[in-house]
Design a protein around this motif. Structure first.
Motif, short mmCIF file in Angstrom:
data_model
loop_
_atom_site.label_atom_id
_atom_site.label_comp_id
_atom_site.label_asym_id
_atom_site.label_seq_id
_atom_site.Cartn_x
_atom_site.Cartn_y
_atom_site.Cartn_z
N ASP A 103 0.82 -1.22 0.00
CA ASP A 103 0.00 0.00 0.00
C ASP A 103 0.85 1.26 0.00
O ASP A 103 0.39 2.33 -0.41
CB ASP A 103 -0.91 0.00 1.23
N GLY A 104 2.06 1.15 0.47
CA GLY A 104 2.96 2.30 0.54
C GLY A 104 4.16 1.96 1.39
O GLY A 104 4.36 0.80 1.78
N THR A 105 4.95 2.94 1.66
CA THR A 105 6.13 2.74 2.51
C THR A 105 6.02 3.60 3.75
O THR A 105 5.27 4.58 3.80
CB THR A 105 7.43 3.08 1.77
N GLY A 106 6.76 3.21 4.77
CA GLY A 106 6.85 3.98 5.99
C GLY A 106 8.30 4.18 6.36
O GLY A 106 9.20 3.62 5.73
N THR A 107 8.54 4.98 7.38
CA THR A 107 9.89 5.27 7.83
C THR A 107 10.02 4.89 9.30
O THR A 107 9.14 5.22 10.11
CB THR A 107 10.22 6.76 7.67
N VAL A 108 11.08 4.19 9.63
CA VAL A 108 11.33 3.84 11.03
C VAL A 108 11.67 5.11 11.79
O VAL A 108 12.70 5.74 11.56
CB VAL A 108 12.46 2.81 11.17
N ALA A 109 10.77 5.52 12.68
CA ALA A 109 10.94 6.77 13.41
C ALA A 109 11.63 6.58 14.76
O ALA A 109 12.32 7.48 15.25
CB ALA A 109 9.59 7.45 13.63
N GLU A 110 11.46 5.40 15.35
CA GLU A 110 12.04 5.16 16.68
C GLU A 110 12.13 3.66 16.92
O GLU A 110 11.25 2.90 16.49
CB GLU A 110 11.18 5.81 17.75
N ILE A 111 13.19 3.24 17.59
CA ILE A 111 13.35 1.84 18.01
C ILE A 111 13.72 1.86 19.49
O ILE A 111 14.65 2.56 19.90
CB ILE A 111 14.46 1.13 17.21
#
Length: 219
Positions: A103-111
């Motif tokens: 559906d789309g991409t996301g970005t890892v904002a926090e781990i």
């Protein structure tokens, strides 16, 4: 159809890039069992067709649309990838319904870590987040996960050690791009409930309306 349960971590052996497409050669072993040319294997959650095979791996074509809508365009030689064969009719449904259509991409904002698991907070566009619900399912790079929290700009998942050890989520860092596929059921429900939508070929108004209910005995 897939389930989001990763079978093997493969490795990109070679990428032949064209103007608007690419051919991936993927080194692997386990997913080759029972696989034939023409079968489907999900690569980081993207359904791709096996075009050739050898004892060391297989090749798959990636079209421009797939490169534009997923993170596959960023892969290089040596990149590790999640692999899952299409689910057999007599297979066990260990995850959730995954179509392999991103559906789309996301970005890892926090781990972050807690006692037993690792938390990932993923930022995404509103068009993706509208289908993400707390305690619902989502596939991240093809991995079936349960959504723990949702906000207007991101969502969070908690990943157990087993999933970490058996997928490339362990490689992800803050700022990395990941492939996202939301629960397919929500998208179908939304389509059916859209007021004013036209039923193709019938000219009738789509969606659940008072008129629809009356016609079907719910007056």
């Amino acid at each position: 159809m897939f389930t989001g349960i990763i079978e093997e971590i493969g490795e990109i052996g070679d990428i032949r890039r064209g103007n608007q497409s690419a051919v991936l050669h993927i080194r692997c072993r386990d997913v080759l069992r029972g696989t034939e040319v023409g079968d489907s294997i999900a690569v980081n959650g993207v359904c791709l067709t096996v075009t050739s095979m050898s004892a060391a791996g297989y090749t798959a074509d990636v079209m421009a649309e797939t490169l534009d809508r997923s993170s596959l365009g960023a892969l290089g030689r040596g990149s590790r990838v999640n692999l899952e064969r299409a689910m057999p009719a007599d297979g066990r449904f260990g995850g959730h319904i995954v179509a392999g259509h991103i559906d789309g991409t996301g970005t890892v904002a926090e781990i972050s870590r807690d006692e037993t698991a690792i938390w990932y907070r993923i930022s995404a566009e509103p068009g993706v987040l509208r289908y993400v619900v707390e305690k619902g399912s989502i596939a991240i790079d093809g991995v079936s996960l349960t959504v723990a929290r949702v906000s207007a700009t991101d969502f969070s998942v908690s990943v157990i050690p087993h999933t970490q050890a058996n997928s490339i989520l362990v490689d992800r860092k803050v700022g990395d791009i990941v492939n996202l596929e939301t629960d397919i059921i929500g998208k179908y429900v939304e389509k059916l409930l859209q007021p004013g939508a036209e039923d193709v070929g019938t000219g009738s108004s789509g969606g659940v309306t008072a008129e629809f209910l009356a016609r079907n005995g719910f007056a």
